[in-house]
Enzyme design. Sequence first.
Site, short mmCIF file in Angstrom:
data_model
loop_
_atom_site.label_atom_id
_atom_site.label_comp_id
_atom_site.label_asym_id
_atom_site.label_seq_id
_atom_site.Cartn_x
_atom_site.Cartn_y
_atom_site.Cartn_z
CG PHE A 206 -4.05 15.24 0.86
CD1 PHE A 206 -5.04 14.29 1.10
CD2 PHE A 206 -3.54 15.36 -0.42
CE1 PHE A 206 -5.51 13.48 0.07
CE2 PHE A 206 -4.02 14.55 -1.45
CZ PHE A 206 -5.00 13.62 -1.21
NE ARG B 167 -2.07 8.78 -9.97
CZ ARG B 167 -2.79 8.29 -8.95
NH1 ARG B 167 -2.16 7.82 -7.88
NH2 ARG B 167 -4.10 8.26 -9.00
CG ASP C 66 -6.33 8.96 5.51
OD1 ASP C 66 -5.77 9.56 6.44
OD2 ASP C 66 -7.27 9.46 4.87
CD GLU D 245 -3.23 0.23 0.38
OE1 GLU D 245 -2.83 1.14 -0.37
OE2 GLU D 245 -4.43 -0.03 0.55
CG ASP D 246 -1.03 4.59 -1.74
OD1 ASP D 246 -1.73 3.86 -1.00
OD2 ASP D 246 -1.52 5.41 -2.53
P1 5GP Z 1 -8.33 5.13 3.68
O1 5GP Z 1 -9.36 4.17 3.19
O2 5GP Z 1 -7.25 4.50 4.53
O3 5GP Z 1 -8.93 6.33 4.33
O4 5GP Z 1 -7.67 5.75 2.40
C1 5GP Z 1 -6.89 5.04 1.60
C2 5GP Z 1 -6.65 5.76 0.29
O5 5GP Z 1 -6.93 7.15 0.38
C3 5GP Z 1 -5.21 5.67 -0.05
O6 5GP Z 1 -4.90 4.47 -0.71
C4 5GP Z 1 -5.04 6.89 -0.92
O7 5GP Z 1 -5.43 6.59 -2.22
C5 5GP Z 1 -5.99 7.90 -0.33
N1 5GP Z 1 -5.30 8.81 0.61
C6 5GP Z 1 -5.42 8.90 1.95
N2 5GP Z 1 -4.64 9.84 2.48
C7 5GP Z 1 -3.99 10.38 1.43
C8 5GP Z 1 -2.99 11.41 1.33
O8 5GP Z 1 -2.54 12.05 2.27
N3 5GP Z 1 -2.57 11.70 0.07
C9 5GP Z 1 -3.03 11.03 -1.05
N4 5GP Z 1 -2.53 11.40 -2.21
N5 5GP Z 1 -3.94 10.05 -0.96
C10 5GP Z 1 -4.42 9.74 0.26
MG MG Z 2 -4.02 3.29 -1.89
#
Ligand code: 5GP
Ligand code: MG
Length: 177
Positions: A152, A165, A103, A99-100
């Site tokens: 963010f 990106r 959050d 995973e990147d």
């Molecule tokens: P979650 O379901 O954990 O809230 O969010 C996961 C997805 O939200 C990540 O895979 C990503 O695509 C996006 N995301 C959450 N926080 C960030 C952030 O700080 N920057 C970016 N670019 N994407 C985020």
């Molecule tokens: Mg992701």
Amino acid sequence: MNSQPKLHILFTSEEIEAKVKTLAGEIRRDYQDKHPLLIGVLKGSFMFMADLIRLLDFPLEVEFIRLSSYGSGRESSGKVRVVQGLRSLIKGRDILVIEDIVDTGRTTGFLLDYLRKKMPASVKLCALTDKPSRRQTPVTIDYLGFTLPNKFIVGYGLDWDEKFRYLPDIRVIEEEG
Ligand code: 5GP
Ligand code: MG
């Protein structure tokens, strides 16, 4: 209003490179005899996945999955679905999800549940970044790169509305008020 975002470097490409090397070392130690299946979560993990995998000099397989959680905004919708699924068999395999960012944890939590239902031998998670202060769904990160503040980020594969990106470093995005 059309405000221009300001970007501040949070992690340089050198810092990222060093971190990816450390993670690759940990993953090699645990998986070198397991012929694991690494599953990258599109799109954000593509750059991390590419850098990580070329440091893993042992037999492994690569897959990608695409999930939808974010629309064009910055908040997770809470509803996650599989947009592009897996072609490889999961049953009996040692799976490592790449995973990147974790959050709220909703996306990753959904994916880990989805994979566990397919009866793998094991499922672990490697995440480049983590925003623990935002967590809604508990997620265990087995291999973690960086812990983030509640900001963010963009770059190194991560986007803001498909922008940024390509950046080789990780930057914090702040809109000018
Ligand atoms: P979650 O379901 O954990 O809230 O969010 C996961 C997805 O939200 C990540 O895979 C990503 O695509 C996006 N995301 C959450 N926080 C960030 C952030 O700080 N920057 C970016 N670019 N994407 C985020
Ligand atoms: Mg992701």
